[in-house]
Write an enzyme that holds these catalytic residues in place. Structure first.
Site, mmCIF file in Angstrom:
data_model
loop_
_atom_site.group_PDB
_atom_site.id
_atom_site.type_symbol
_atom_site.label_atom_id
_atom_site.label_comp_id
_atom_site.label_asym_id
_atom_site.label_seq_id
_atom_site.Cartn_x
_atom_site.Cartn_y
_atom_site.Cartn_z
ATOM 1 N N LYS A 147 -2.670 -3.734 -1.866
ATOM 2 C CA LYS A 147 -3.649 -3.266 -1.875
ATOM 3 C C LYS A 147 -4.353 -3.288 -2.642
ATOM 4 O O LYS A 147 -5.025 -3.570 -4.081
ATOM 5 C CB LYS A 147 -3.090 -1.622 -1.847
ATOM 6 C CG LYS A 147 -1.660 -1.072 -1.239
ATOM 7 C CD LYS A 147 -1.318 0.333 -1.369
ATOM 8 C CE LYS A 147 -0.593 0.328 -0.471
ATOM 9 N NZ LYS A 147 -0.614 2.584 -0.325
ATOM 10 N N ASP A 180 4.657 14.916 -0.126
ATOM 11 C CA ASP A 180 3.925 14.161 -1.716
ATOM 12 C C ASP A 180 4.290 15.599 -2.493
ATOM 13 O O ASP A 180 4.914 15.243 -3.245
ATOM 14 C CB ASP A 180 2.252 14.105 -1.719
ATOM 15 C CG ASP A 180 1.551 13.531 -1.095
ATOM 16 O OD1 ASP A 180 2.354 12.127 -0.534
ATOM 17 O OD2 ASP A 180 0.231 12.751 -0.760
ATOM 18 N N TYR A 199 -8.719 0.973 1.782
ATOM 19 C CA TYR A 199 -7.721 -0.342 1.160
ATOM 20 C C TYR A 199 -7.312 -1.554 2.288
ATOM 21 O O TYR A 199 -7.013 -0.928 3.224
ATOM 22 C CB TYR A 199 -6.610 0.489 0.373
ATOM 23 C CG TYR A 199 -5.660 1.333 0.996
ATOM 24 C CD1 TYR A 199 -5.671 0.733 1.096
ATOM 25 C CD2 TYR A 199 -6.311 2.873 1.305
ATOM 26 C CE1 TYR A 199 -3.703 2.236 1.801
ATOM 27 C CE2 TYR A 199 -5.466 3.440 1.773
ATOM 28 C CZ TYR A 199 -4.479 3.492 2.309
ATOM 29 O OH TYR A 199 -3.435 3.635 2.824
#
Length: 182
Positions: A70, A169, A130
């Site tokens: 990335k 997450d 990204y």
């Protein structure tokens, strides 16, 4: 462009040359020949853009079967960007590096395949872009717990204010349980 290895040498901080005057500025954010001359002969297949509010923490994400490299940058706001080395063969296995990326400093971070990646938003809002070397493969995605005590990432969190996390997450696995690369 200036290419500077971080404490983990394969993770590179990139500072583009910025040309500015009273009208604004111009800079190159990707130039294949310049990156190749710096040892980064890359082919990107996907660009991503996320917008997040202050206190949002995204990550630490990685793809186990199709690892993504990335090239990250921020075009509005400011983030603390983190890469964690998950390559068992690496001398920096289990270490992390973090840098501030912002619209003001215009720096970019190259996070090579084999790393978990995440960021924490420091400004009221941040637009994070990204470029990826592999396509997103949700079935291959893994999440490393952002606050694992063995990693001891020094996230710049305000005292007594937990970060905003997605359900994915929140369910991240600890360092000892994480699938890693050979």
């Amino acid at each position: 462009m200036k290419f500077t290895p971080t404490a983990i040498p394969e993770v590179i901080l990139i500072e583009p040359q910025v040309f500015g005057d009273e009208r604004g500025f111009f800079m190159e954010t990707w130039h294949a020949a310049k990156f190749a001359a710096a040892g980064l002969d890359l082919a990107f297949v996907q660009d991503n853009h996320s917008r997040s509010g202050r206190g949002t923490l995204r990550g630490l994400h990685y793809q186990i079967k199709q690892p993504q490299g990335k090239l990250a940058r921020v075009i509005a706001g400011e983030v603390f960007d983190v890469a964690v080395d998950l390559r068992r063969h690496s001398p920096t296995f289990g270490r992390w590096v973090g840098v501030i990326l912002s619209a003001t400093n215009k720096k970019m971070l190259w996070v090579p395949p084999g790393f978990a990646h995440g960021f924490y938003v420091l400004s009221p809002e941040a637009d994070f872009l990204y470029k990826c070397t592999q396509f997103y493969a949700p079935e291959d995605e893994r999440v490393l717990r952002w606050d694992d005590p063995e990693l001891a990432i020094a996230w710049p969190l305000p005292p007594d204010l937990p970060p905003l996390l997605s359900a994915k997450d929140q369910a991240g696995v600890g360092w000892r349980e994480a699938e890693c690369y050979p």
